[in-house]
Write a protein that holds these residues in place. Structure first.
Motif, mmCIF file in Angstrom:
data_model
loop_
_atom_site.group_PDB
_atom_site.id
_atom_site.type_symbol
_atom_site.label_atom_id
_atom_site.label_comp_id
_atom_site.label_asym_id
_atom_site.label_seq_id
_atom_site.Cartn_x
_atom_site.Cartn_y
_atom_site.Cartn_z
ATOM 1 N N PRO A 331 -12.717 -10.234 1.754
ATOM 2 C CA PRO A 331 -12.840 -9.149 2.744
ATOM 3 C C PRO A 331 -14.279 -8.955 3.212
ATOM 4 C CG PRO A 331 -12.376 -8.269 0.551
ATOM 5 C CD PRO A 331 -12.268 -9.744 0.448
ATOM 6 N N ASN A 332 -15.230 -9.533 2.466
ATOM 7 C CA ASN A 332 -16.622 -9.438 2.911
ATOM 8 C C ASN A 332 -16.929 -10.442 4.021
ATOM 9 O OD1 ASN A 332 -17.359 -7.488 0.879
ATOM 10 N ND2 ASN A 332 -17.160 -9.166 -0.597
ATOM 11 N N LYS A 333 -16.058 -11.409 4.203
ATOM 12 C CA LYS A 333 -16.311 -12.438 5.218
ATOM 13 C C LYS A 333 -15.319 -12.393 6.378
ATOM 14 C CE LYS A 333 -18.209 -15.771 1.920
ATOM 15 N NZ LYS A 333 -17.943 -17.006 1.156
ATOM 16 N N VAL A 334 -14.117 -11.867 6.099
ATOM 17 C CA VAL A 334 -13.062 -11.897 7.114
ATOM 18 C C VAL A 334 -12.546 -10.470 7.345
ATOM 19 C CG1 VAL A 334 -10.768 -12.799 7.682
ATOM 20 C CG2 VAL A 334 -12.362 -14.211 6.376
ATOM 21 N N ASP A 335 -12.360 -10.137 8.580
ATOM 22 C CA ASP A 335 -11.762 -8.832 8.899
ATOM 23 C C ASP A 335 -10.260 -8.935 8.658
ATOM 24 O OD1 ASP A 335 -10.862 -6.467 9.861
ATOM 25 O OD2 ASP A 335 -11.408 -6.821 11.961
ATOM 26 N N PHE A 346 -4.535 -4.616 -3.486
ATOM 27 C CA PHE A 346 -5.663 -5.083 -2.667
ATOM 28 C C PHE A 346 -6.995 -4.641 -3.279
ATOM 29 C CE2 PHE A 346 -8.758 -4.242 0.775
ATOM 30 C CZ PHE A 346 -8.936 -5.546 1.196
ATOM 31 N N ASP A 347 -7.948 -5.573 -3.337
ATOM 32 C CA ASP A 347 -9.264 -5.261 -3.875
ATOM 33 C C ASP A 347 -10.280 -5.319 -2.736
ATOM 34 O OD1 ASP A 347 -11.575 -4.897 -5.240
ATOM 35 O OD2 ASP A 347 -11.543 -6.815 -6.294
ATOM 36 N N PRO A 348 -10.764 -4.166 -2.266
ATOM 37 C CA PRO A 348 -11.694 -4.172 -1.120
ATOM 38 C C PRO A 348 -13.023 -4.831 -1.448
ATOM 39 C CG PRO A 348 -11.438 -1.950 -2.016
ATOM 40 C CD PRO A 348 -10.454 -2.808 -2.721
ATOM 41 N N ALA A 349 -13.380 -4.898 -2.739
ATOM 42 C CA ALA A 349 -14.663 -5.505 -3.114
ATOM 43 C C ALA A 349 -14.602 -7.032 -3.057
ATOM 44 C CB ALA A 349 -15.055 -5.061 -4.519
ATOM 45 N N GLY A 350 -13.401 -7.574 -3.193
ATOM 46 C CA GLY A 350 -13.259 -9.029 -3.144
ATOM 47 C C GLY A 350 -13.721 -9.723 -4.412
#
Lengths: 381, 288
Positions: A331-335, A346-350
């Protein structure tokens, strides 16, 4: 210009009408002859021309539908390679089929967990992916790749595709959010719900939850007898050990059972259908990731292309929204849009640091003994 | 020379059938037998050779013996239910003097047009907590909360009876249909009541069909795998489920092969006993 690019240009010219069919086939035939006589620059042509289809096996249901609609059909449209879409009931059954089949008969599989990756590798079924052919791999959460690389000496035989959890699913009409939070994994052996409890008929999951119920670390069990006793208690308390996602959903939806472990995506599907089913990951709850495993003996170029296609953000996100499991994309690289962040697990931190996974070497080293013993315990011993 | 040719002729005529049976039955069973003497290693690979470990385990471990006895018991109970429940419709169809006999027979085989798994799963909608039966009883006020009718040995037997009943009815029907009606008239003219005529004439003459149906029901139910999975609870595993677990879940093909051979031998023995007492030819008659 490499062979693949030459071939694609040739194919594009043919598709756009700039090259007659006879000329196109003639060039391909010449390349095949060149390959047969002396190998060399056109050898890739011959191999590519051989690949008319690849076989993909997965879990069926909404997952397969999502793959078919969002990945396979567009891939076939783009490449002309047909994806034969098969299903299996589990990695065990699939392994038996591969064992009985011919090398190359099965190509790609949507396998579950790191455990299966290691198991298939130890069976001599792993391939080595050429990561240069899978540029979308750069968008995949590194933590999900690293666990695979450790098993296969730094290489990959699969790409991580999605992840989820096996948490507690409960009917809110009968069990409150507070009660599930308080009791955690022990609610699965709570005598107050005897006959209204379900569980997955999978030895690993049963042992994992029994370890939690006996206060042990599932990846470092010290008192195995206590675990077997907890499974016996569970066996005598449940209504049914279910064997498929469809059965899990049916048992919950029909209120045959009030609580069970469940797969996060399947529970989300039930919630979206209007059933008041809660989902809770208890402390020490089980996380897993799924991967697209490429089996040894497969046409690697075609498989790598399909895998890369499946990792395209729009495809991976569409599949994730279809099957209700977060994609392995970072999620840090892809919207990831609006729906994926709302999916269970789901892990928002990735980083997936909050999830617990099967330690592959530990579980594989006990597989033969525990799988057999579990079969006995489940049958009444 | 002519004599030798004459002697060879039956074998030549039989050779296609013998080749088919050899390829499709004998050879696979031989493979399974050979496999049963191999061993599964810790990595999951098989070690070839002649090892008796699987056979010692299967023949001495009470776990396998108990499940085998339970399987035979369930098969026996299922067969008894099929006998009782199957005879009545078979008798009704056979004795029917209306022109609807063909229609009745068609109705009898109608369930075969639907997948066995679907037929088995249909019981979940009938017997489930929110299924048809519980809903009806709750609506009528006969019960205050749903009864637990599914996922026990009873529901497994029910599913098996549902699956196997047509086999029994067909076999009994064929026997009843072959009975000369004049025998019944003769019995009655000699003073026998309807019940006596049935007991002394119809029932004994229909016994071969009953026995053939019983054999089919017993063998098919003892080898079932799907019904306990769909309708059974955790303790309702049957012997075929152990074979599945060994081969699929544990990837232990050698042990699974030994278990398969045990089931084959036990059920084969039942067929041999039947053949000694009745003759397997009776089964063929049921299929015309």
């Amino acid at each position: 210009m490499d062979n693949t690019t030459r071939y694609e240009r040739l194919l594009d010219r043919y598709r756009e009408g700039g090259l007659p069919r006879r000329t196109f086939l003639g060039l391909i035939g010449a390349s095949a002859a060149a390959y047969g006589v002396m190998g060399g620059p056109f050898s890739g042509f011959a191999r590519a021309q051989d690949v008319k289809q690849v076989r993909f096996d997965g879990w069926g249901g909404v997952v397969s539908e999502a793959f078919r609609e969002h990945a396979f059909n567009p891939y076939t449209e783009k490449t002309g390679i047909t994806v034969v879409d098969g299903t299996f009931g589990g990695a065990d059954e699939y392994l038996a089929r591969i064992k009985a089949g011919q090398p190359g008969e099965f190509n790609l599989a949507h396998l579950s967990g790191v455990f299966d990756y290691a198991r298939y590798h130890h069976q001599g079924l792993s391939s080595v992916l050429n990561e240069e052919n899978i540029p979308n791999l750069a968008n995949v959460i590194p933590a999900l790749q690293d666990v695979f690389r450790k098993i296969t000496d730094g290489t990959l035989s699969a790409v991580p595709y999605n992840y989820g959890t096996t948490g507690l699913a409960y009917n809110r009409k009968h069990i409150s959010d507070e009660e599930i939070a308080e009791k955690g994994a022990n609610i699965l052996i709570d005598q107050a719900y005897k006959g209204k409890i379900g569980g997955w008929s999978d030895w690993k999951t049963r042992i994992w939850y029994a370890a939690l119920q006996t206060g042990q670390d599932p990846n470092k069990i010290e008192d195995m007898e206590a675990v077997w006793d907890a499974i016996r208690t569970s066996r005598d308390t449940v209504l049914k050990f279910w064997a498929s996602g469809a059965e899990l959903m049916s048992l919950l939806a029909e209120e045959e059972i009030y609580v069970t472990e469940g797969w996060s995506g399947r529970i989300r599907a039930l919630q979206d259908q209007g059933h008041d089913i809660g989902y809770f990951d208890p402390p020490g709850g089980l996380g897993w990731q799924e991967c697209i495993f490429v089996l040894k003996g497969s046409p690697m170029g075609a498989c790598e292309e399909l895998v890369n296609f499946m990792l395209e953000p729009e495809v991976a996100i569409a599949v994730a929204e279809g099957q209700f499991y977060p994609p392995a994309l970072d999620p840090n690289k892809v919207d990831l849009g609006k729906i994926v962040p709302s999916l269970p697990a789901f892990d928002p931190a990735g980083t997936l640091a909050s999830l617990n996974f099967f330690e592959p070497e530990y579980w594989n080293s006990h597989e033969a003994e525990w799988a057999k013993q579990y079969g006995r315990v489940e049958a009444g011993y | 020379m002519d004599g030798r040719a004459s002697a060879m002729r039956p074998w030549l005529l039989l050779s296609p059938a013998l080749a088919t049976v050899t390829l499709l039955l004998v050879v696979p069973v031989m493979f399974i037998l050979v496999y049963s003497f191999w061993l599964r290693t810790a990595t999951g690979a098989d070690t070839s050779g002649f090892h008796l470990d699987n056979w010692i385990e299967v023949l001495t471990d009470p776990f396998y013996r108990d499940i085998l006895f339970k399987t035979l018991r369930i098969a026996l109970v299922t067969t008894l239910f099929c006998i009782v429940l199957g005879y009545v419709p078979a008798y009704f169809i056979a004795m029917s003097r209306t022109g609807n006999k063909t229609l009745l027979l068609l109705l009898l085989i109608l369930p075969f047009w639907i997948s066995y798994i679907i037929r088995t799963m249909s019981w979940i909608n009938i017997l489930g907590a929110s299924g048809g039966l519980n809903s009806l009883l709750l609506t009528l006020g006969i019960i205050s909360e749903p009864m637990r009718l599914l996922y026990n040995e009873g529901s497994v037997i029910l599913g098996l009876v549902h699956f196997l009943l047509p086999f029994m009815v067909l076999n009994v029907y064929v026997s009843l249909e072959a009975i000369d009606r004049n025998l019944l008239d003769a019995a009655r003219s000699l003073g026998a009541s309807d019940l006596q005529a049935f007991r002394e004439v119809t029932l004994p003459l229909s016994m071969p069909g009953l026995a053939a149906g019983a054999l089919l029901c017993f063998v098919l139910s003892a080898g079932t795998y799907i019904t306990p999975v769909v309708l059974g609870g955790p303790r309702d595993a049957m012997f075929a489920n152990l074979v599945f677990d060994a081969i699929i879940t544990q990837l232990d093909w050698p042990l699974g092969s030994a278990l398969s051979i045990v089931l084959l031998v036990v059920l084969g023995s039942v067929v041999l006993v039947y053949n000694r007492l009745v003759g397997v030819g009776q089964i063929a008659k049921s299929f015309g």
